[in-house]
Scaffold this active site. Structure first.
Site, PDB file in Angstrom:
ATOM      1  N   SER A  16       0.859  -1.190   0.000  1.00 28.53           N
ATOM      2  CA  SER A  16       0.000   0.000   0.000  1.00 28.53           C
ATOM      3  C   SER A  16       0.889   1.231   0.000  1.00 28.53           C
ATOM      4  O   SER A  16       1.689   1.430   0.924  1.00 28.53           O
ATOM      5  CB  SER A  16      -0.878   0.017   1.255  1.00 28.53           C
ATOM      6  OG  SER A  16      -1.310   1.348   1.495  1.00 28.53           O
ATOM      7  N   HIS A  41      -1.628  -1.461  -4.118  1.00 25.02           N
ATOM      8  CA  HIS A  41      -2.888  -1.055  -3.470  1.00 25.02           C
ATOM      9  C   HIS A  41      -2.871   0.467  -3.310  1.00 25.02           C
ATOM     10  O   HIS A  41      -1.964   1.028  -2.695  1.00 25.02           O
ATOM     11  CB  HIS A  41      -2.962  -1.750  -2.104  1.00 25.02           C
ATOM     12  CG  HIS A  41      -4.194  -1.452  -1.319  1.00 25.02           C
ATOM     13  ND1 HIS A  41      -5.375  -2.159  -1.457  1.00 25.02           N
ATOM     14  CD2 HIS A  41      -4.436  -0.525  -0.345  1.00 25.02           C
ATOM     15  CE1 HIS A  41      -6.279  -1.689  -0.618  1.00 25.02           C
ATOM     16  NE2 HIS A  41      -5.740  -0.693   0.062  1.00 25.02           N
ATOM     17  N   ASP A  43      -4.739   3.796  -1.887  1.00 29.24           N
ATOM     18  CA  ASP A  43      -5.716   4.258  -0.900  1.00 29.24           C
ATOM     19  C   ASP A  43      -6.219   5.638  -1.288  1.00 29.24           C
ATOM     20  O   ASP A  43      -5.487   6.626  -1.187  1.00 29.24           O
ATOM     21  CB  ASP A  43      -5.083   4.268   0.494  1.00 29.24           C
ATOM     22  CG  ASP A  43      -4.931   2.852   1.021  1.00 29.24           C
ATOM     23  OD1 ASP A  43      -5.940   2.128   1.023  1.00 29.24           O
ATOM     24  OD2 ASP A  43      -3.812   2.475   1.391  1.00 29.24           O
ATOM     25  N   MET A  45      -8.787   8.575  -0.592  1.00 25.04           N
ATOM     26  CA  MET A  45      -9.608   9.103   0.518  1.00 25.04           C
ATOM     27  C   MET A  45     -10.057  10.516   0.193  1.00 25.04           C
ATOM     28  O   MET A  45      -9.267  11.318  -0.317  1.00 25.04           O
ATOM     29  CB  MET A  45      -8.784   9.124   1.808  1.00 25.04           C
ATOM     30  CG  MET A  45      -8.127   7.804   2.146  1.00 25.04           C
ATOM     31  SD  MET A  45      -7.307   7.886   3.749  1.00 25.04           S
ATOM     32  CE  MET A  45      -6.413   6.326   3.738  1.00 25.04           C
ATOM     33  N   HIS A  74      -8.669   1.256  -3.765  1.00 28.64           N
ATOM     34  CA  HIS A  74      -9.512   1.149  -2.569  1.00 28.64           C
ATOM     35  C   HIS A  74     -10.163   2.509  -2.361  1.00 28.64           C
ATOM     36  O   HIS A  74      -9.524   3.439  -1.870  1.00 28.64           O
ATOM     37  CB  HIS A  74      -8.621   0.727  -1.382  1.00 28.64           C
ATOM     38  CG  HIS A  74      -9.342   0.680  -0.080  1.00 28.64           C
ATOM     39  ND1 HIS A  74      -8.678   0.595   1.136  1.00 28.64           N
ATOM     40  CD2 HIS A  74     -10.673   0.706   0.222  1.00 28.64           C
ATOM     41  CE1 HIS A  74      -9.566   0.565   2.112  1.00 28.64           C
ATOM     42  NE2 HIS A  74     -10.777   0.641   1.585  1.00 28.64           N
ATOM     43  N   MET A  76     -12.069   4.957  -0.569  1.00 24.17           N
ATOM     44  CA  MET A  76     -12.642   5.389   0.717  1.00 24.17           C
ATOM     45  C   MET A  76     -13.265   6.756   0.486  1.00 24.17           C
ATOM     46  O   MET A  76     -12.804   7.788   0.986  1.00 24.17           O
ATOM     47  CB  MET A  76     -11.540   5.437   1.784  1.00 24.17           C
ATOM     48  CG  MET A  76     -11.124   4.039   2.238  1.00 24.17           C
ATOM     49  SD  MET A  76      -9.528   4.015   3.063  1.00 24.17           S
ATOM     50  CE  MET A  76      -8.452   3.911   1.651  1.00 24.17           C
ATOM     51  N   MET A 146     -11.624  -4.716   6.185  1.00 24.07           N
ATOM     52  CA  MET A 146     -10.738  -3.762   6.868  1.00 24.07           C
ATOM     53  C   MET A 146     -10.421  -4.266   8.271  1.00 24.07           C
ATOM     54  O   MET A 146     -11.326  -4.576   9.044  1.00 24.07           O
ATOM     55  CB  MET A 146     -11.405  -2.385   6.971  1.00 24.07           C
ATOM     56  CG  MET A 146     -11.577  -1.641   5.658  1.00 24.07           C
ATOM     57  SD  MET A 146     -10.061  -1.457   4.710  1.00 24.07           S
ATOM     58  CE  MET A 146      -9.032  -0.521   5.862  1.00 24.07           C
ATOM     59  N   ASP A 181      -6.859  -5.681   4.997  1.00 23.90           N
ATOM     60  CA  ASP A 181      -6.150  -4.402   4.889  1.00 23.90           C
ATOM     61  C   ASP A 181      -6.122  -3.706   6.247  1.00 23.90           C
ATOM     62  O   ASP A 181      -7.173  -3.359   6.794  1.00 23.90           O
ATOM     63  CB  ASP A 181      -6.904  -3.539   3.852  1.00 23.90           C
ATOM     64  CG  ASP A 181      -6.255  -2.196   3.600  1.00 23.90           C
ATOM     65  OD1 ASP A 181      -5.140  -1.955   4.077  1.00 23.90           O
ATOM     66  OD2 ASP A 181      -6.900  -1.386   2.902  1.00 23.90           O
TER      67      ASP A 181
HETATM   68  C1  DX5 Z   1      -6.070   2.415   5.735  1.00 24.51           C
HETATM   69  C2  DX5 Z   1      -5.686   1.936   4.367  1.00 24.51           C
HETATM   70  C3  DX5 Z   1      -4.665   0.868   4.358  1.00 24.51           C
HETATM   71  C4  DX5 Z   1      -3.354   1.261   4.949  1.00 24.51           C
HETATM   72  C5  DX5 Z   1      -2.625   0.044   5.398  1.00 24.51           C
HETATM   73  O1  DX5 Z   1      -7.141   3.293   5.620  1.00 24.51           O
HETATM   74  O2  DX5 Z   1      -6.821   1.441   3.690  1.00 24.51           O
HETATM   75  O3  DX5 Z   1      -4.469   0.373   3.031  1.00 24.51           O
HETATM   76  O4  DX5 Z   1      -2.533   1.946   4.059  1.00 24.51           O
HETATM   77  O5  DX5 Z   1      -1.485   0.476   6.044  1.00 24.51           O
HETATM   78  P1  DX5 Z   1      -0.798  -0.409   7.179  1.00 24.51           P
HETATM   79  O6  DX5 Z   1      -0.388  -1.688   6.530  1.00 24.51           O
HETATM   80  O7  DX5 Z   1       0.354   0.442   7.578  1.00 24.51           O
HETATM   81  O8  DX5 Z   1      -1.814  -0.617   8.260  1.00 24.51           O
HETATM   82 ZN    ZN Z   2      -6.487   0.315   1.770  1.00 21.74          ZN
END
Ligand code: DX5
Ligand code: ZN
Length: 238
Positions: A16, A41, A43, A45, A74, A76, A146, A181
């Site tokens: 990620s 991956h 993220d 947001m 992903h 969010m 999650m 994740d």
């Molecule tokens: C959190 C993200 C994850 C995050 C995971 O909101 O969706 O993908 O980056 O990071 P680690 O592995 O550091 O928990």
């Molecule tokens: Zn994620």
């Protein structure tokens, strides 16, 4: 597609980039892929669905040009159906994970995203019951559980989601994948694998280490110690 991870036997490791150095993002991505990562991956947001803002289409288009890696988006974000077309068509991601909490009819949402020509995943927050994703299970390629509250990297794994992983996995077809994740490291990955997860997102556990190849090899070594679970078969037809 050459790099389609649905045609690779699980388990897979998904770096990620949330914990990467965004100032040198393309070299960070190419480093972790060269170091043994299976796919990237992303993220995404919006500061509304989760209390943080990360990257959007302009950055992801640049990532697409910088790597041949399969990209898992992903989302969010509060309105995944509004933005899915731009991520699929303009940014070139191959998998879109939308949150079940962000849509009304999850099966209809999955069908709409599939029309964009991408793989589809449904994602659920730690406190969301497993039953919430069941109506969409026939429509998706994967379920993303999650194991932290979404929004930030580097949080602690929540073991209370493991029962949910097992319950969902029992209802999935062999050609579907279960992604987990949040807080995955050399210890928690074993518990998640034993519970039924196949794809493992890792941010801090990879980007937080100086030697990323060693970090990924360590995660794989822990999985290899779990002897009783057979790797998921390669998908022949999809
Ligand atoms: C959190 C993200 C994850 C995050 C995971 O909101 O969706 O993908 O980056 O990071 P680690 O592995 O550091 O928990
Ligand atoms: Zn994620």
């Amino acid at each position: 597609m050459l790099n389609d991870p649905f045609h690779q036997p699980a388990p897979l490791i998904l770096p990620s980039i949330l914990s990467a150095n965004f100032g040198i993002l393309s070299s960070e991505i190419n480093e972790v892929m060269g170091a043994g990562g299976d796919l990237i991956h992303l993220d995404i947001m919006d500061g509304h669905f989760v209390p943080n803002i990360t990257i959007g289409p302009p950055v992801i288009k640049s990532i697409r040009m910088a790597t041949k890696a399969y990209l898992d988006a992903h989302l969010m974000i509060s309105d995944p159906l509004k933005y899915a077309p731009v991520f699929a068509k303009e940014c070139g991601v191959q998998l879109i994970n939308f949150h079940v909490e962000a849509v009304g009819d999850s099966a209809a949402a999955a069908r709409e995203i599939r029309k964009l020509g991408v793989h589809v995943g449904i994602t659920l927050n730690p406190e969301t019951p497993a039953e919430m994703v069941y109506p969409a299970l026939d429509e998706v390629d994967m379920v993303l559980v999650m194991s932290v509250h979404p929004g930030f990297g580097g949080q602690s794994f929540m073991p209370e989601v493991l029962a949910k992983v097992s319950a969902i996995k029992k209802r999935m077809r062999p050609n579907q994948r279960l992604e987990i994740d949040g807080g995955i490291d050399a210890h928690t990955i074993v518990r998640a694998y034993e519970a039924g997860a196949d794809w493992f997102v890792a941010g801090n556990a990879i980007f937080g280490k100086i030697d990323r190849a060693l970090a990924i090899a360590d995660l794989r070594a822990q999985l290899a110690k779990v002897r009783w679970r057979q790797p998921e078969a390669e998908i022949k037809d999809k």
